[in-house]
Design a protein around this motif. Structure first.
Motif, PDB file in Angstrom:
ATOM      1  N   UNK A  17     -23.372 -10.978  34.535  1.00  0.00           N
ATOM      2  CA  UNK A  17     -24.835 -10.254  34.780  1.00  0.00           C
ATOM      3  C   UNK A  17     -24.701  -9.462  36.492  1.00  0.00           C
ATOM      4  N   UNK A  18     -23.994 -10.922  37.184  1.00  0.00           N
ATOM      5  CA  UNK A  18     -23.847  -9.734  38.255  1.00  0.00           C
ATOM      6  C   UNK A  18     -24.884 -11.243  39.304  1.00  0.00           C
ATOM      7  N   UNK A  19     -24.526 -12.302  38.544  1.00  0.00           N
ATOM      8  CA  UNK A  19     -25.668 -13.406  39.568  1.00  0.00           C
ATOM      9  C   UNK A  19     -25.004 -14.603  39.678  1.00  0.00           C
ATOM     10  N   UNK A  20     -24.928 -14.976  41.280  1.00  0.00           N
ATOM     11  CA  UNK A  20     -24.120 -15.779  41.985  1.00  0.00           C
ATOM     12  C   UNK A  20     -23.801 -17.088  40.876  1.00  0.00           C
ATOM     13  N   UNK A  21     -23.091 -17.851  40.959  1.00  0.00           N
ATOM     14  CA  UNK A  21     -22.862 -18.956  40.548  1.00  0.00           C
ATOM     15  C   UNK A  21     -23.708 -20.715  41.734  1.00  0.00           C
ATOM     16  N   UNK A  22     -23.978 -19.773  42.334  1.00  0.00           N
ATOM     17  CA  UNK A  22     -24.751 -20.988  43.602  1.00  0.00           C
ATOM     18  C   UNK A  22     -26.104 -20.343  42.740  1.00  0.00           C
ATOM     19  N   UNK A  23     -26.636 -19.428  42.456  1.00  0.00           N
ATOM     20  CA  UNK A  23     -27.879 -19.158  42.261  1.00  0.00           C
ATOM     21  C   UNK A  23     -28.143 -19.418  41.015  1.00  0.00           C
ATOM     22  N   UNK A  24     -27.455 -19.938  40.155  1.00  0.00           N
ATOM     23  CA  UNK A  24     -27.696 -20.425  38.392  1.00  0.00           C
ATOM     24  C   UNK A  24     -27.372 -21.634  38.738  1.00  0.00           C
ATOM     25  N   UNK A  25     -26.634 -22.452  39.525  1.00  0.00           N
ATOM     26  CA  UNK A  25     -26.759 -23.862  40.113  1.00  0.00           C
ATOM     27  C   UNK A  25     -28.189 -24.459  40.021  1.00  0.00           C
ATOM     28  N   UNK A  26     -28.658 -23.457  41.812  1.00  0.00           N
ATOM     29  CA  UNK A  26     -29.794 -24.203  42.156  1.00  0.00           C
ATOM     30  C   UNK A  26     -30.674 -23.988  40.715  1.00  0.00           C
ATOM     31  N   UNK A  27     -31.312 -22.800  40.327  1.00  0.00           N
ATOM     32  CA  UNK A  27     -32.159 -22.577  39.496  1.00  0.00           C
ATOM     33  C   UNK A  27     -32.030 -23.185  38.298  1.00  0.00           C
TER      34      UNK A  27
ATOM     35  N   UNK B 212     -35.884 -11.016  23.958  1.00  0.00           N
ATOM     36  CA  UNK B 212     -36.637 -10.356  25.512  1.00  0.00           C
ATOM     37  C   UNK B 212     -36.606 -11.426  26.390  1.00  0.00           C
ATOM     38  N   UNK B 213     -36.996 -12.706  26.146  1.00  0.00           N
ATOM     39  CA  UNK B 213     -36.924 -13.415  27.669  1.00  0.00           C
ATOM     40  C   UNK B 213     -35.369 -13.519  28.424  1.00  0.00           C
ATOM     41  N   UNK B 214     -34.884 -13.363  27.721  1.00  0.00           N
ATOM     42  CA  UNK B 214     -33.735 -13.846  28.233  1.00  0.00           C
ATOM     43  C   UNK B 214     -33.066 -12.660  28.820  1.00  0.00           C
ATOM     44  N   UNK B 215     -34.041 -11.477  28.668  1.00  0.00           N
ATOM     45  CA  UNK B 215     -33.948 -10.070  29.716  1.00  0.00           C
ATOM     46  C   UNK B 215     -34.341 -10.385  30.527  1.00  0.00           C
ATOM     47  N   UNK B 216     -35.711 -10.805  30.277  1.00  0.00           N
ATOM     48  CA  UNK B 216     -36.434 -11.567  31.367  1.00  0.00           C
ATOM     49  C   UNK B 216     -36.060 -12.715  32.831  1.00  0.00           C
ATOM     50  N   UNK B 217     -35.265 -13.656  32.068  1.00  0.00           N
ATOM     51  CA  UNK B 217     -34.425 -14.886  32.921  1.00  0.00           C
ATOM     52  C   UNK B 217     -33.258 -13.882  33.519  1.00  0.00           C
ATOM     53  N   UNK B 218     -32.603 -13.108  32.717  1.00  0.00           N
ATOM     54  CA  UNK B 218     -31.778 -12.746  33.646  1.00  0.00           C
ATOM     55  C   UNK B 218     -31.846 -11.239  34.951  1.00  0.00           C
ATOM     56  N   UNK B 219     -33.497 -11.344  34.537  1.00  0.00           N
ATOM     57  CA  UNK B 219     -33.709 -10.131  35.986  1.00  0.00           C
ATOM     58  C   UNK B 219     -33.811 -10.800  36.075  1.00  0.00           C
ATOM     59  N   UNK B 220     -34.748 -12.038  36.482  1.00  0.00           N
ATOM     60  CA  UNK B 220     -35.751 -13.413  37.044  1.00  0.00           C
ATOM     61  C   UNK B 220     -34.463 -13.180  38.574  1.00  0.00           C
ATOM     62  N   UNK B 221     -33.123 -14.611  37.484  1.00  0.00           N
ATOM     63  CA  UNK B 221     -32.055 -15.079  38.484  1.00  0.00           C
ATOM     64  C   UNK B 221     -31.233 -13.692  39.348  1.00  0.00           C
ATOM     65  N   UNK B 222     -31.744 -12.608  38.485  1.00  0.00           N
ATOM     66  CA  UNK B 222     -30.646 -11.242  39.774  1.00  0.00           C
ATOM     67  C   UNK B 222     -31.843 -10.755  41.523  1.00  0.00           C
ATOM     68  N   UNK B 223     -33.358 -11.191  40.515  1.00  0.00           N
ATOM     69  CA  UNK B 223     -34.088 -11.525  42.232  1.00  0.00           C
ATOM     70  C   UNK B 223     -34.371 -12.042  42.993  1.00  0.00           C
ATOM     71  N   UNK B 224     -33.542 -13.276  42.269  1.00  0.00           N
ATOM     72  CA  UNK B 224     -33.133 -14.619  42.736  1.00  0.00           C
ATOM     73  C   UNK B 224     -32.456 -14.499  43.454  1.00  0.00           C
ATOM     74  N   UNK B 225     -31.126 -14.588  43.068  1.00  0.00           N
ATOM     75  CA  UNK B 225     -29.853 -13.913  43.855  1.00  0.00           C
ATOM     76  C   UNK B 225     -30.010 -12.598  45.123  1.00  0.00           C
ATOM     77  N   UNK B 226     -31.221 -12.189  44.627  1.00  0.00           N
ATOM     78  CA  UNK B 226     -31.274 -10.917  46.026  1.00  0.00           C
ATOM     79  C   UNK B 226     -31.916 -11.914  47.175  1.00  0.00           C
ATOM     80  N   UNK B 227     -32.704 -12.773  46.713  1.00  0.00           N
ATOM     81  CA  UNK B 227     -34.141 -13.385  47.738  1.00  0.00           C
ATOM     82  C   UNK B 227     -35.018 -12.720  48.286  1.00  0.00           C
ATOM     83  N   UNK B 228     -34.616 -11.747  46.660  1.00  0.00           N
ATOM     84  CA  UNK B 228     -36.675 -10.605  46.463  1.00  0.00           C
ATOM     85  C   UNK B 228     -37.488 -11.753  46.179  1.00  0.00           C
TER      86      UNK B 228
END
Length: 352
Positions: free
Chosen positions: A3-13, A113-129
């Motif tokens: 989904x375009x989220x970096x491994x580093x973000x996933x590992x930290x999260x 529903x919540x899988x979609x929200x989790x991926x959205x949250x990880x994207x926001x974290x990955x972008x440092x938003x």
């Protein structure tokens, strides 16, 4: 990562992630379904909430005015949403966002529903938003506006251009994100959301409900008045007539801005509470209708109503303890057949 989220973000999260079982308890006991209109409304449009809202308006007048000019959404409307969502930023939830969303995504009930929200949250974290240790409500709603992550992706505004959408402490981001949501969902500036109405005796309640629209002039011709009993204004605005507690409760004529409020939260009780709170913050008085004190129904009670209606041949779908539109339609047909006012209200009288 696909989904375009970096491994580093996933590992930290996901570091040392475990499910939070309290969240699953909260998920099965949501308030919207077990409180009647007055019970819900009076708790949310209280004296304290109105006073705190007026303080918020006064203390942030210039920033709110600037936001209001930019988006065409009045300050008192923006502030009313903050009042209902987080008590003006005083209660934003302190649960780990990743843990809440991961727990709910793992639970089969609303996993998609919540899988979609989790991926959205990880994207926001990955972008440092938003930060990796972001906190929110048990359901994963964030900040003073209690946006879900997909709403931050769609409507979040970095108003001060610092690279973040800070919905916790940055008032500029908070106000603009709320106003942006309303504007993008069709808020018509300089229009009301609707008004309290008064319905004449022997009215055909089959005309009530959000799906039926007539102009205000047409409603007036059918004998509908303002809540205080005076004539409705002359207007070709399209409006629906809604009765959240049936014929014994209050009535409201709602216009297109009410539909926009409903996009924020699908609960009619919520939408009416926010709408009326915004009026109160704009100097209006209380509703004319007198509160009804009727016993609350539990989920089990509503399931019993649904099962009974199904047995009698009035289809409520699969009983789930929530009085949605299908149950309401079945109720209307049943009421009509046995000579009750066919208002579709799933309440104590119907239960009896």
């Amino acid at each position: 990562s696909e989904q375009g989220v970096s491994k580093a973000t996933i590992d930290k999260a996901f570091f040392e992630l475990t499910p939070n079982l309290d969240i699953l308890k909260s998920d099965s006991a949501q308030a919207e379904f077990t409180q009647n209109f007055w019970h819900y409304f009076n708790k949310r449009v209280s004296k304290t909430r109105i006073n705190n809202g007026n303080d918020t308006l006064k203390q942030n007048a210039s920033l709110l005015n600037k936001t209001s000019q930019k988006y065409g959404v009045p300050s008192h409307v923006i502030v009313a949403f903050l009042g209902l969502e987080s008590n003006y930023g005083n209660y934003m939830g302190n649960k780990s966002l990743v843990q809440s969303l991961a727990t709910l995504a793992y639970d089969p009930r609303r996993s998609k529903l919540f899988t979609r929200e989790l991926i959205a949250a990880l994207k926001l974290m990955d972008r440092k938003t938003i930060p990796i240790d972001a906190t929110g409500s048990w359901a994963g709603a964030i900040g003073a506006v209690q946006f879900m992550p997909t709403n931050i992706l769609a409507y979040g505004v970095d108003a001060n251009n610092d690279g973040k959408v800070n919905l916790w402490t940055d008032k500029e981001d908070i106000y603009e994100s709320a106003a942006n949501f309303l504007k993008k969902n069709g808020w018509a500036s300089r229009e009301k959301w609707g008004r309290e109405a008064l319905i004449p005796k022997n009215f055909d309640y089959l005309l009530t409900g959000i799906k039926i629209e007539k102009t205000v002039n047409e409603w007036a011709a059918l004998g509908v008045l303002r809540g205080n009993g005076s004539a409705l204004p002359k207007s070709n605005f399209k409006a629906s007539l809604i009765v959240p507690m049936g014929h014994k409760g209050p009535a409201f004529l709602v216009y297109r801005n009410f539909d926009v409020i409903m996009k924020w939260n699908r609960s009619t009780k919520y939408a009416l509470s926010v709408a009326h709170l915004s009026d109160r913050l704009n100097g209006a008085g209380r509703l004319s209708a007198k509160p009804l004190d009727e016993p609350l129904l539990s989920r089990e009670d509503i399931m019993q109503i649904q099962n009974t209606l199904n047995l009698l041949g009035y289809d409520t779908g699969i009983p789930d303890g929530k009085a949605g539109s299908i149950t309401s339609e079945a109720t209307r047909k049943f009421q009509s057949d046995i000579g009750l006012v066919a208002d579709g209200y799933v309440g104590y009288e119907l239960f009896q």
